[in-house]
Design an enzyme around this catalytic site. Structure first.
Site, PDB file in Angstrom:
ATOM      1  N   ILE A   1      14.652  44.929  50.721  1.00  0.00           N
ATOM      2  CA  ILE A   1      14.425  43.592  50.160  1.00  0.00           C
ATOM      3  C   ILE A   1      14.939  43.602  48.730  1.00  0.00           C
ATOM      4  CG2 ILE A   1      12.695  41.834  49.636  1.00  0.00           C
ATOM      5  CD1 ILE A   1      10.905  43.193  51.800  1.00  0.00           C
TER       6      ILE A   1
ATOM      7  N   GLU B   1      12.749  52.165  53.804  1.00  0.00           N
ATOM      8  CA  GLU B   1      11.824  53.270  54.110  1.00  0.00           C
ATOM      9  C   GLU B   1      10.505  53.092  53.392  1.00  0.00           C
ATOM     10  OE1 GLU B   1      14.964  53.362  53.074  1.00  0.00           O
ATOM     11  OE2 GLU B   1      15.929  55.266  53.523  1.00  0.00           O
TER      12      GLU B   1
HETATM   13  N1  THU Z   1      18.653  51.186  50.512  1.00  0.00           N
HETATM   14  C1  THU Z   1      17.621  51.393  51.382  1.00  0.00           C
HETATM   15  O1  THU Z   1      17.016  50.440  51.897  1.00  0.00           O
HETATM   16  N2  THU Z   1      17.271  52.676  51.658  1.00  0.00           N
HETATM   17  C2  THU Z   1      17.855  53.775  51.101  1.00  0.00           C
HETATM   18  O2  THU Z   1      17.342  54.871  51.209  1.00  0.00           O
HETATM   19  C3  THU Z   1      19.114  53.620  50.370  1.00  0.00           C
HETATM   20  C4  THU Z   1      19.377  52.252  49.841  1.00  0.00           C
HETATM   21  C5  THU Z   1      19.042  49.811  50.195  1.00  0.00           C
HETATM   22  C6  THU Z   1      18.674  49.379  48.807  1.00  0.00           C
HETATM   23  C7  THU Z   1      19.673  48.264  48.558  1.00  0.00           C
HETATM   24  O3  THU Z   1      19.148  47.062  49.076  1.00  0.00           O
HETATM   25  C8  THU Z   1      20.887  48.652  49.405  1.00  0.00           C
HETATM   26  O4  THU Z   1      20.435  49.666  50.290  1.00  0.00           O
HETATM   27  C9  THU Z   1      22.061  49.167  48.619  1.00  0.00           C
HETATM   28  O5  THU Z   1      21.672  50.182  47.781  1.00  0.00           O
END
Ligand code: THU
Length: 129
Positions: free
Chosen positions: A42, A54
Site C-alpha cells: 500500500i 509482507e
Molecule cells: N514491496 C513489497 O511490498 N515488499 C517487499 O518486500 C519489497 C517491496 C513494495 C513496496 C513498494 O510498494 C513497491 O514494492 C516498490 O518498492
C-alpha cells in the site's frame, strides 16, 4: 495447505495492491496454526509511508492474536523472485523466526527459504541487554 496453494493466495492478494507510484504489485499470504492472512503493498504520495505486502499480512495475523506463523508466501508482478525487503526481513525475524518463506515467479516456480538464508545476522536485543 501446500506451498503452492499459499503462493496462489499471495498472487490473488497482489490484485488488491495499491501501487500507483511504483506500478510494482506485491501480494503476501501467511499461514498460521489457525488460518491464513493476506496483505498487499500500500503506497503513499509521501513515499516512505508505503507499507510492504509482507508486513501488512504479518501485522494482520498478529493483530488478531495469531502469532504462530508457519509459512509466508510472496508474489510480485515482477518476472523474478521477490525476496522481502530488509525491513520485512527484520519483522519476520522478530515475529515469524521459524516460518518457511515461499518465493515464487509465474505459475509454478517456487523456492523455499528460512529467515537465516535471507537475513543471516539479524539484529536482536536478546544478547545485548
Ligand atoms: N514491496 C513489497 O511490498 N515488499 C517487499 O518486500 C519489497 C517491496 C513494495 C513496496 C513498494 O510498494 C513497491 O514494492 C516498490 O518498492
Amino acid at each position: 495447505m501446500t506451498d503452492k496453494e499459499l503462493y496462489i493466495l499471495a498472487k490473488k492478494a497482489r490484485d488488491y495492491s495499491y501501487s500507483p507510484y511504483s506500478g510494482f504489485k506485491v501480494g503476501s499470504a501467511i499461514e498460521t496454526d489457525k488460518g491464513v492472512y493476506t496483505g498487499t503493498n500500500i503506497e503513499n504520495a509521501s513515499y516512505p509511508v508505503t507499507v510492504c505486502a509482507e508486513r501488512v499480512a504479518i501485522f494482520n495475523a498478529v493483530s488478531k492474536g495469531d502469532r504462530n506463523i508457519v509459512k509466508i508466501a510472496v508474489a510480485s508482478s515482477g518476472d523474478k523472485l521477490t525476496p522481502p525487503c530488509g525491513m520485512c526481513l527484520q519483522v519476520i525475524s522478530e515475529l515469524a523466526p521459524k516460518a518457511k518463506i515461499i518465493l515464487g515467479q509465474g505459475e509454478d516456480d517456487i523456492k523455499v527459504y528460512d529467515i537465516k538464508d535471507l537475513l543471516p545476522m539479524a539484529f536482536s536485543l536478546e544478547d545485548k541487554k
